[in-house]
Design a protein around this motif. Structure first.
Motif, mmCIF file in Angstrom:
data_model
loop_
_atom_site.group_PDB
_atom_site.id
_atom_site.type_symbol
_atom_site.label_atom_id
_atom_site.label_comp_id
_atom_site.label_asym_id
_atom_site.label_seq_id
_atom_site.Cartn_x
_atom_site.Cartn_y
_atom_site.Cartn_z
ATOM 1 N N ASN A 1 -2.591 2.618 3.197
ATOM 2 C CA ASN A 1 -1.722 3.245 4.664
ATOM 3 C C ASN A 1 -0.417 3.503 4.168
ATOM 4 N N GLY A 2 -0.300 4.308 3.162
ATOM 5 C CA GLY A 2 0.868 5.131 2.814
ATOM 6 C C GLY A 2 1.791 4.478 2.002
ATOM 7 N N TYR A 3 1.677 3.113 1.880
ATOM 8 C CA TYR A 3 2.662 2.535 0.922
ATOM 9 C C TYR A 3 2.199 2.003 -0.371
ATOM 10 N N ALA A 4 3.171 2.042 -1.271
ATOM 11 C CA ALA A 4 3.036 1.799 -2.819
ATOM 12 C C ALA A 4 2.959 0.529 -3.061
ATOM 13 N N SER A 5 2.245 0.352 -4.056
ATOM 14 C CA SER A 5 2.260 -0.959 -5.081
ATOM 15 C C SER A 5 2.460 -0.584 -6.515
ATOM 16 N N ASP A 6 2.894 -1.554 -7.450
ATOM 17 C CA ASP A 6 3.097 -1.003 -8.705
ATOM 18 C C ASP A 6 3.074 -2.090 -9.799
ATOM 19 N N MET A 7 2.300 -2.153 -10.716
ATOM 20 C CA MET A 7 2.215 -3.253 -11.551
ATOM 21 C C MET A 7 1.765 -2.713 -13.063
ATOM 22 N N THR A 8 2.465 -3.526 -14.016
ATOM 23 C CA THR A 8 2.173 -3.147 -15.509
ATOM 24 C C THR A 8 1.682 -4.593 -16.010
ATOM 25 N N ARG A 9 0.647 -4.693 -16.595
ATOM 26 C CA ARG A 9 -0.042 -5.745 -17.555
ATOM 27 C C ARG A 9 -0.421 -5.162 -18.918
ATOM 28 N N MET A 10 -0.427 -6.335 -19.700
ATOM 29 C CA MET A 10 -0.757 -5.888 -21.094
ATOM 30 C C MET A 10 -2.125 -6.686 -21.709
ATOM 31 N N LEU A 11 -2.797 -5.913 -22.206
ATOM 32 C CA LEU A 11 -4.097 -6.537 -23.067
ATOM 33 C C LEU A 11 -4.140 -6.508 -24.564
ATOM 34 N N ARG B 1 2.250 -5.734 0.931
ATOM 35 C CA ARG B 1 1.803 -6.766 0.750
ATOM 36 C C ARG B 1 0.246 -6.464 0.422
ATOM 37 N N GLN B 2 -0.276 -5.557 1.514
ATOM 38 C CA GLN B 2 -1.646 -5.267 1.452
ATOM 39 C C GLN B 2 -2.002 -4.441 0.238
ATOM 40 N N SER B 3 -0.983 -3.392 0.001
ATOM 41 C CA SER B 3 -1.149 -2.647 -0.999
ATOM 42 C C SER B 3 -0.854 -3.100 -2.480
ATOM 43 N N VAL B 4 -0.212 -4.170 -2.665
ATOM 44 C CA VAL B 4 -0.070 -5.101 -3.748
ATOM 45 C C VAL B 4 -1.398 -5.955 -4.161
ATOM 46 N N ALA B 5 -1.891 -6.540 -2.864
ATOM 47 C CA ALA B 5 -3.030 -7.129 -3.224
ATOM 48 C C ALA B 5 -4.248 -6.556 -3.566
ATOM 49 N N THR B 6 -4.535 -5.114 -2.977
ATOM 50 C CA THR B 6 -5.549 -4.158 -3.315
ATOM 51 C C THR B 6 -5.539 -4.069 -4.893
ATOM 52 N N ASN B 7 -4.135 -3.696 -5.208
ATOM 53 C CA ASN B 7 -4.035 -3.282 -6.584
ATOM 54 C C ASN B 7 -4.238 -4.312 -7.598
ATOM 55 N N GLU C 1 5.509 -5.741 -15.424
ATOM 56 C CA GLU C 1 5.963 -5.106 -14.083
ATOM 57 C C GLU C 1 5.376 -5.852 -12.899
ATOM 58 N N ASP C 2 6.201 -6.176 -11.927
ATOM 59 C CA ASP C 2 6.034 -6.803 -10.824
ATOM 60 C C ASP C 2 6.470 -6.176 -9.689
ATOM 61 N N THR C 3 5.897 -6.151 -8.476
ATOM 62 C CA THR C 3 6.632 -5.539 -7.208
ATOM 63 C C THR C 3 7.287 -6.614 -6.583
ATOM 64 N N VAL C 4 8.431 -6.885 -6.201
ATOM 65 C CA VAL C 4 9.386 -7.928 -5.686
ATOM 66 C C VAL C 4 9.969 -7.560 -4.412
ATOM 67 N N LEU C 5 10.089 -8.679 -3.414
ATOM 68 C CA LEU C 5 10.686 -8.237 -2.289
ATOM 69 C C LEU C 5 12.205 -9.111 -2.271
ATOM 70 N N VAL C 6 13.260 -8.398 -1.797
ATOM 71 C CA VAL C 6 14.365 -8.976 -1.754
ATOM 72 C C VAL C 6 14.372 -9.850 -0.635
ATOM 73 N N THR C 7 14.823 -11.122 -0.562
ATOM 74 C CA THR C 7 14.988 -12.111 0.679
ATOM 75 C C THR C 7 16.160 -12.417 0.975
ATOM 76 N N ALA C 8 16.348 -13.261 2.044
ATOM 77 C CA ALA C 8 17.694 -13.808 2.369
ATOM 78 C C ALA C 8 17.981 -14.817 1.229
ATOM 79 N N SER C 9 17.091 -15.380 0.683
ATOM 80 C CA SER C 9 17.612 -16.652 -0.266
ATOM 81 C C SER C 9 17.320 -16.176 -1.663
ATOM 82 N N GLY C 10 16.962 -14.888 -1.849
ATOM 83 C CA GLY C 10 16.545 -14.581 -3.322
ATOM 84 C C GLY C 10 15.565 -13.547 -3.442
ATOM 85 N N CYS C 11 14.199 -13.995 -3.847
ATOM 86 C CA CYS C 11 13.439 -13.015 -3.808
ATOM 87 C C CYS C 11 11.831 -13.594 -3.739
#
Ligand code: GLY
Ligand code: MN
Ligand code: MN
Length: 385
Positions: free
Chosen positions: A250-260, A169-175, A362-372
């Motif tokens: 902190n060693g963990y990746a984030s990944d995002m693609t956006r278009m201009l 989450r932290q890595s994604v927020a920074t990105n 592109e988004d980074t997504v977390l799989v959760t118990a009810s979906g994502c």
């Protein structure tokens, strides 16, 4: 972090050795080694045996290894020599002993395996250099063997703990914040390479160690290259610009693609954008526990087929991420892994038309118990600059 997660992970591996008919597991691949010991240096081998783990590294990492492996360094005089035996090591069973080795690690690894009577040692063929394997194999005693282990630690890594999710989450927020700060500065005439440098500078200032991969900025017809490297090409009126960026924090990746879009987009671009966005949203909507990775890929492809754009989608729909930017599962047609809560994945369909341009979202997504849960907070507009 949870209560020594590394010891817990090693204990889990050690407990499963017997079922795999192994006496020991040898890990030499950095992300797996970090996952199991906390060590972040560039040169180490980790041996996991029932009841004890030993990390071998060189004198450059003496202080660092002792700190990161949350263990006492073994103080036995003989610990750095071939004479060291487990009895002489004073650290607790759950800790990771550190051996500082002068010279090739492989010799100490071998000596330790012999002293501890390990006959069947698992190794990771996809993750070990041929040199290291040859050095081990050629010196193994006659009765001993090296047993290939495929993807065991990678599979454990697919399900992230709460602490790992917090780091992602932290890595994604920074990105996303780095993107947002940079977006304000983007204008026609800017070079792809300057824009990439600005994004990377911003992410570092915001807390990232480094980019998770070489930042992609591609303008105009170059946006049709899914993994373009930034050049000195300048953003020009009418261009589509793809920005694919990720941070390691902190060693963990984030990944995002956006278009201009440089200036107002054409009707053709708008239609392509709608198609990719619809495919991406459909992919995200399908993410839930139990569905296969392959099925998500089918879902996004089907949407693009409806627009006659499926042939322009030339890569898979996404991938897991964590200590590596690309890790299992792969959201492509051959991966039948069933998604589970705690998996962090990307959803990133794209279309690429040679001589025209490309679009990926592109988004980074977390799989959760009810979906994502979509972790990426950045809006998915086509940003007009
Ligand atoms: N740029 C790497 C990826 O999106 O997978
Ligand atoms: Mn990406
Ligand atoms: Mn990706």
């Amino acid at each position: 972090m949870e209560n020594n997660p590394f010891a817990e992970r090693r204990a889990r591996v050690a407990a499963a050795l017997a079922a795999r008919k192994l006496d020991a597991l040898l890990v030499a691949f950095s992300p797996n080694l970090r996952y199991l010991s906390g060590f972040t240096g560039s040169n180490a081998s980790l041996l996991i045996l029932p009841g004890q783990s030993i990390l071998f590294t060189d004198p450059r990492y003496q202080i660092q290894a002792a700190q990161e492996c949350t263990s006492e360094e073994c103080t036995s005089e003989e610990c750095t020599s071939e004479e060291c035996t487990s009895e002489e090591c004073t650290s607790e069973e759950s800790s990771c002993k550190v051996r500082i080795v002068k010279g090739p690690l492989v010799l100490d690894v071998l000596a330790t395996l012999q002293k501890l009577g390990a006959l069947r040692t698992g190794y990771e063929p996809a993750r070990m250099t041929c040199d290291f394997y040859d050095a081990l194999k050629s010196r193994l005693p006659l009765r001993a063997s090296l047993e290939p282990v495929h993807g065991w630690i990678e599979e454990l890594r697919t399900i992230k703990s709460e602490a790992e999710i917090a780091l992602i989450r932290q890595s994604v927020a920074t990105n996303s914040r780095a993107f947002e700060q940079t977006l304000r500065r983007v204008k026609a005439g800017m070079k792809e390479s300057d824009l990439a440098a600005e994004l990377e500078y911003r992410m570092r200032r915001l807390g990232a160690e480094k980019p998770a991969f070489e930042t992609i900025v591609a303008t105009g017809v170059r946006s049709a290259l899914p993994h373009a490297q930034p050049t000195h090409a300048r953003l020009a009126a009418g261009d589509l610009v793809v920005i694919d960026m990720g941070a390691f924090e902190n060693g963990y990746a984030s990944d995002m693609t956006r278009m201009l879009s440089v200036g107002p987009p054409s009707a053709k671009v708008k239609r392509m954008y709608r198609a990719v966005l619809e495919a991406q949203l459909a992919g995200i909507d399908a993410v839930r526990p139990g569905i296969t990775a392959a099925r998500i890929d089918t879902v996004t492809r089907k949407v693009l087929k409806g627009y006659g754009l499926d042939k322009a989608f030339t890569h898979s729909t996404g991938h897991g991420l964590g200590l590596e930017i690309h890790e299992p599962p792969r959201l492509g047609k051959r991966d039948l892994t069933r998604l589970q809560p705690g998996m962090a994945i990307t959803i990133e369909p794209g279309v690429y038309v040679e001589g025209f341009g490309g679009i990926r979202i592109e988004d980074t997504v977390l799989v959760t118990a009810s979906g994502c849960e979509i972790l990426t907070p950045t809006p998915k507009d086509l940003f007009v600059v």
